[in-house]
Design an enzyme around this catalytic site. Structure first.
Site, PDB file in Angstrom:
ATOM      1  N   HIS A  16       1.054  -1.291  -0.124  1.00 36.13           N
ATOM      2  CA  HIS A  16       0.053   0.084  -0.035  1.00 36.13           C
ATOM      3  C   HIS A  16       0.825   1.306  -0.014  1.00 36.13           C
ATOM      4  CE1 HIS A  16      -3.672  -2.049   0.287  1.00 36.13           C
ATOM      5  NE2 HIS A  16      -3.431  -2.854   1.721  1.00 36.13           N
TER       6      HIS A  16
ATOM      7  N   ASP B 282      -2.397 -10.392  -2.849  1.00 42.26           N
ATOM      8  CA  ASP B 282      -3.009  -9.835  -1.603  1.00 42.26           C
ATOM      9  C   ASP B 282      -4.587  -9.529  -1.631  1.00 42.26           C
ATOM     10  OD1 ASP B 282      -2.171  -8.587   1.367  1.00 42.26           O
ATOM     11  OD2 ASP B 282      -4.035  -7.540   0.647  1.00 42.26           O
TER      12      ASP B 282
ATOM     13  N   HIS C  22      -6.219  -7.224  -1.015  1.00 41.64           N
ATOM     14  CA  HIS C  22      -6.640  -5.575  -0.962  1.00 41.64           C
ATOM     15  C   HIS C  22      -5.530  -5.300  -2.224  1.00 41.64           C
ATOM     16  CE1 HIS C  22      -6.885  -6.286   3.442  1.00 41.64           C
ATOM     17  NE2 HIS C  22      -7.947  -5.407   2.995  1.00 41.64           N
TER      18      HIS C  22
HETATM   19  N1  Q9C Z   1     -12.788  -3.208   7.263  1.00 41.27           N
HETATM   20  C1  Q9C Z   1      -2.649  -5.307   4.222  1.00 41.27           C
HETATM   21  O1  Q9C Z   1      -2.982  -6.182   3.826  1.00 41.27           O
HETATM   22  N2  Q9C Z   1      -8.262  -1.819   6.664  1.00 41.27           N
HETATM   23  N3  Q9C Z   1      -3.028  -4.094   4.412  1.00 41.27           N
HETATM   24  C2  Q9C Z   1      -9.341  -2.170   5.980  1.00 41.27           C
HETATM   25  C3  Q9C Z   1     -11.433  -3.201   6.410  1.00 41.27           C
HETATM   26  C4  Q9C Z   1      -7.003  -1.333   6.237  1.00 41.27           C
HETATM   27  C5  Q9C Z   1      -4.543  -4.069   4.752  1.00 41.27           C
HETATM   28  C6  Q9C Z   1     -10.588  -2.207   6.865  1.00 41.27           C
HETATM   29  C7  Q9C Z   1      -6.487  -2.896   5.709  1.00 41.27           C
HETATM   30  C8  Q9C Z   1      -5.162  -2.835   5.137  1.00 41.27           C
HETATM   31  C9  Q9C Z   1      -1.064  -5.080   3.774  1.00 41.27           C
HETATM   32 ZN    ZN Z   2      -4.248  -7.218   2.512  1.00 43.20          ZN
END
Ligand code: Q9C
Ligand code: ZN
Length: 343
Positions: free
Chosen positions: A160, A196, A198
């Site tokens: 990210h 991943d 996301h």
């Molecule tokens: N309810 C990685 O997997 N929050 N980062 C999301 C969902 C942030 C994830 C909220 C998630 C970041 C590296």
């Molecule tokens: Zn993630």
């Protein structure tokens, strides 16, 4: 397959995150690494090597803004100077209609260099962040030295993190640093395959206008899922980079049938590009038991991911990203790596 990691990741702990109306302890925990190391030992995946220190700022400066890196290096000192000692969280961001202007005060700097509240510092964060770069570079060196594949067990994760923005638990984009490292050591083309849950918004941003790094992303549809502001299928790169970004968003509830088919599409695009090295942003938050995600991959699916990636036949660096079902992450991460080895 050899694993490179640094015990210094543990210095990044007891931080927080901001989620839909609540501040909670971060889901991204040191124990994630412990469970992965346990499973590596249990299956005898291969040697675990402690990352040797490298100049992380120099390596990161090839893909990150110099002011951003200076901010992260100086941050804790500035925070202490404000009389604060607890975990940090940005709280004001430059949005549409405001100026892209670097403030002087630490409270403004946090927002200027982040895109969400997931970039939370504690006293040891910067040391941990640099040590993750050591792991990424150390594992890339193994591949340069002739290994077919290697695993950088990085923590905190990186995908990210953009050229000048932290967020989503990420500070330096370890996968992007590794991809650039391969280019600087003889590779002409590198692919980053991000599995991943996301969207890897930081990785996409860093390479969006470049044709020497292909970025392929499988993720939850960002019309409804974090990080919301990138990751759509119509984002294909810009300028020279047009056609070198591929996004494969999928709906909540996606299980292997759909996900595996998308991986096949991704792999065909990678074959067409023909990279000299492949960097896999390895998130395990696609797992059905993940506490913050909504895909339905099972433990049995992870070796299939590794096997499909192995069929690409490229020197492959796995870089650890997300995955928050802490007690399952070892099985799932090592499942991918074993599937690769067994293919
Ligand atoms: N309810 C990685 O997997 N929050 N980062 C999301 C969902 C942030 C994830 C909220 C998630 C970041 C590296
Ligand atoms: Zn993630």
């Amino acid at each position: 397959m050899k694993t490179v990691y640094s015990p210094r990741h543990r210095l990044h702990a007891d931080n927080q995150e901001l989620n839909a109306g609540v501040i909670t302890p971060a889901f991204e925990l040191p124990a994630r690494v412990d469970f992965i190391l346990q499973r590596i030992a249990a299956v005898g995946l291969g040697a675990v090597i402690e990352a040797a220190p490298v100049d992380a700022v120099a390596a990161a400066a090839k893909v990150h803004d110099a002011g951003y890196l200076r901010f992260m290096a100086d941050f804790w000192k500035l925070w202490l100077a404000e009389g604060r000692t607890g975990p940090t969280m940005p709280y004001v961001w430059p949005a549409r209609g405001q100026r892209d202007i670097r403030p002087q005060h630490v409270n403004g700097l946090m927002g200027y260099y982040s895109f969400d509240g997931g970039g939370s510092f504690v006293a040891g964060t910067w040391e941990a962040v640099q040590s993750a770069v050591w792991s990424a570079v150390g594992a890339a060196e193994l591949i340069h030295g002739g290994e077919t594949a290697a695993y950088a067990l990085c923590r905190p994760p990186g995908h990210h993190a953009g050229s000048s923005t932290m967020g989503g638990y990420c500070f330096i984009n370890n996968a992007a640093v590794a991809a650039q490292w391969f280019l600087d050591h003889g590779a002409r083309r590198v692919t980053i395959l991000d599995v991943d849950y996301h969207h890897g918004n930081g990785t996409q941003e860093i390479f969006y206008r470049r044709r020497d790094v292909q970025v392929v992303n499988l993720h939850a549809d960002t019309a409804v899922a974090y990080p919301f502001f990138s990751g759509r299928a119509d984002e294909t790169g810009e300028g020279e980079g047009e056609g070198f970004t591929l996004n494969l968003p999928m709906p909540f509830g996606t299980a292997w049938e759909t996900w595996g088919a998308a991986l096949d599409v991704a792999c065909r695009a990678i074959e067409a590009f023909g990279p000299d090295a492949l960097v896999v942003s390895l998130g395990l938050d696609t797992f059905e038991g993940d506490p913050i995600s909504k895909f339905k991959l099972t433990r049995e699916d992870y070796p299939k991911i590794g096997a499909r990636i192995a069929r690409l036949g490229r020197p492959t660096l796995f870089v650890q990203e997300g995955g928050y079902a802490v007690e399952d992450i070892g099985h799932n991460a090592v499942g991918v790596l074993s599937g690769f080895e067994g293919a």
